[in-house]
Design a protein around this motif. Sequence first.
Motif, PDB file in Angstrom:
ATOM      1  N   GLY A 143       0.809  -1.216   0.000  1.00  0.00           N
ATOM      2  CA  GLY A 143       0.000   0.000   0.000  1.00  0.00           C
ATOM      3  C   GLY A 143       0.836   1.257   0.000  1.00  0.00           C
ATOM      4  O   GLY A 143       0.503   2.246  -0.665  1.00  0.00           O
ATOM      5  N   THR A 144       1.941   1.234   0.738  1.00  0.00           N
ATOM      6  CA  THR A 144       2.848   2.387   0.751  1.00  0.00           C
ATOM      7  C   THR A 144       3.424   2.631  -0.634  1.00  0.00           C
ATOM      8  O   THR A 144       3.435   3.763  -1.136  1.00  0.00           O
ATOM      9  N   ALA A 145       3.903   1.563  -1.263  1.00  0.00           N
ATOM     10  CA  ALA A 145       4.502   1.692  -2.592  1.00  0.00           C
ATOM     11  C   ALA A 145       3.469   2.153  -3.619  1.00  0.00           C
ATOM     12  O   ALA A 145       3.735   3.056  -4.429  1.00  0.00           O
ATOM     13  N   ALA A 146       2.286   1.544  -3.583  1.00  0.00           N
ATOM     14  CA  ALA A 146       1.245   1.896  -4.551  1.00  0.00           C
ATOM     15  C   ALA A 146       0.755   3.328  -4.343  1.00  0.00           C
ATOM     16  O   ALA A 146       0.517   4.064  -5.316  1.00  0.00           O
ATOM     17  N   GLY A 147       0.609   3.724  -3.080  1.00  0.00           N
ATOM     18  CA  GLY A 147       0.165   5.084  -2.791  1.00  0.00           C
ATOM     19  C   GLY A 147       1.168   6.123  -3.257  1.00  0.00           C
ATOM     20  O   GLY A 147       0.799   7.135  -3.872  1.00  0.00           O
ATOM     21  N   ASP A 148       2.449   5.883  -2.975  1.00  0.00           N
ATOM     22  CA  ASP A 148       3.495   6.816  -3.415  1.00  0.00           C
ATOM     23  C   ASP A 148       3.614   6.827  -4.935  1.00  0.00           C
ATOM     24  O   ASP A 148       3.886   7.872  -5.539  1.00  0.00           O
ATOM     25  N   LEU A 149       3.420   5.667  -5.539  1.00  0.00           N
ATOM     26  CA  LEU A 149       3.497   5.588  -7.001  1.00  0.00           C
ATOM     27  C   LEU A 149       2.436   6.467  -7.646  1.00  0.00           C
ATOM     28  O   LEU A 149       2.722   7.229  -8.579  1.00  0.00           O
ATOM     29  N   LEU A 150       1.232   6.392  -7.127  1.00  0.00           N
ATOM     30  CA  LEU A 150       0.132   7.162  -7.712  1.00  0.00           C
ATOM     31  C   LEU A 150       0.244   8.647  -7.383  1.00  0.00           C
ATOM     32  O   LEU A 150       0.064   9.503  -8.258  1.00  0.00           O
ATOM     33  N   ALA A 151       0.572   8.953  -6.122  1.00  0.00           N
ATOM     34  CA  ALA A 151       0.583  10.351  -5.687  1.00  0.00           C
ATOM     35  C   ALA A 151       1.812  11.106  -6.168  1.00  0.00           C
ATOM     36  O   ALA A 151       1.716  12.284  -6.542  1.00  0.00           O
TER      37      ALA A 151
END
Length: 254
Positions: A143-151
């Motif tokens: 979730g951390t990686a996916a959130g940072d990727l999108l944001a």
Amino acid sequence: MLNKVPEVTLYFWIIKILCTTVGETAADYLNVNLGFGLTNTTYAVSAILAIALVFQFRLRYYVPTVYWLAVVLISVVGTLITDNLVDNLGVALTTSTAVFAVALAATFAAWYASEKTLSIHTVVTSRREAFYWLTVLFTFALGTAAGDLLAEKIALGYWKSALVFGAAIGVVTAAHYLLKLNAILAFWLAYILTRPLGASIGDYLSQPRDKGGLALGTTGTSVIFLVAIASVVTYLTITKRDRTDLAAPKPATA
């Protein structure tokens, strides 16, 4: 042994999102504000998490304070694992997202192969609990990686990312209640999505305005959410509204 995981109620999801937000802001607070650095922060919080999990595994039933303390700590550790890969080792967010997605899928596969279920309503053995916490760790890291990727990488911004992940949770919820999506699948999809949702909310609240945030700071944001978590957990401890009483199945007798 009784079930070691709380009943999935509205309170569960409220605390879960609060924990994911704290995982993001507390990691930044320890790493940056206190100057511990990523490596030292990771070692310190991982050690505290290990102690918390020892207490959690030794319990024979669900205890809100111990369980949710472990969730808060594992949310911080999951964030730090991703941050170490990206910031210290230079692993791209796309790569870390893919790696953690594969790791999570492998954990689910191993869990199901061993136990023939992924239900959190039957976490009544130490082996199932081990699978459960490993799964939770990978959901936070992913979730951390996916959130940072999108944001950040895709530059969607924090509040827009929160809306995207919130909408995705809404779709999963609708699919479960309206289209009869399998309850276990729906739960884990929502559980995974709450991590980047909480991370995006945390970043939006804590980051400076020139980076798209509200500039509340990691200290203020962490304190607000920790107080909220403590309040809800105290309420649940007193009322036992999320207590389950499912015991481990007894071996068959002749």
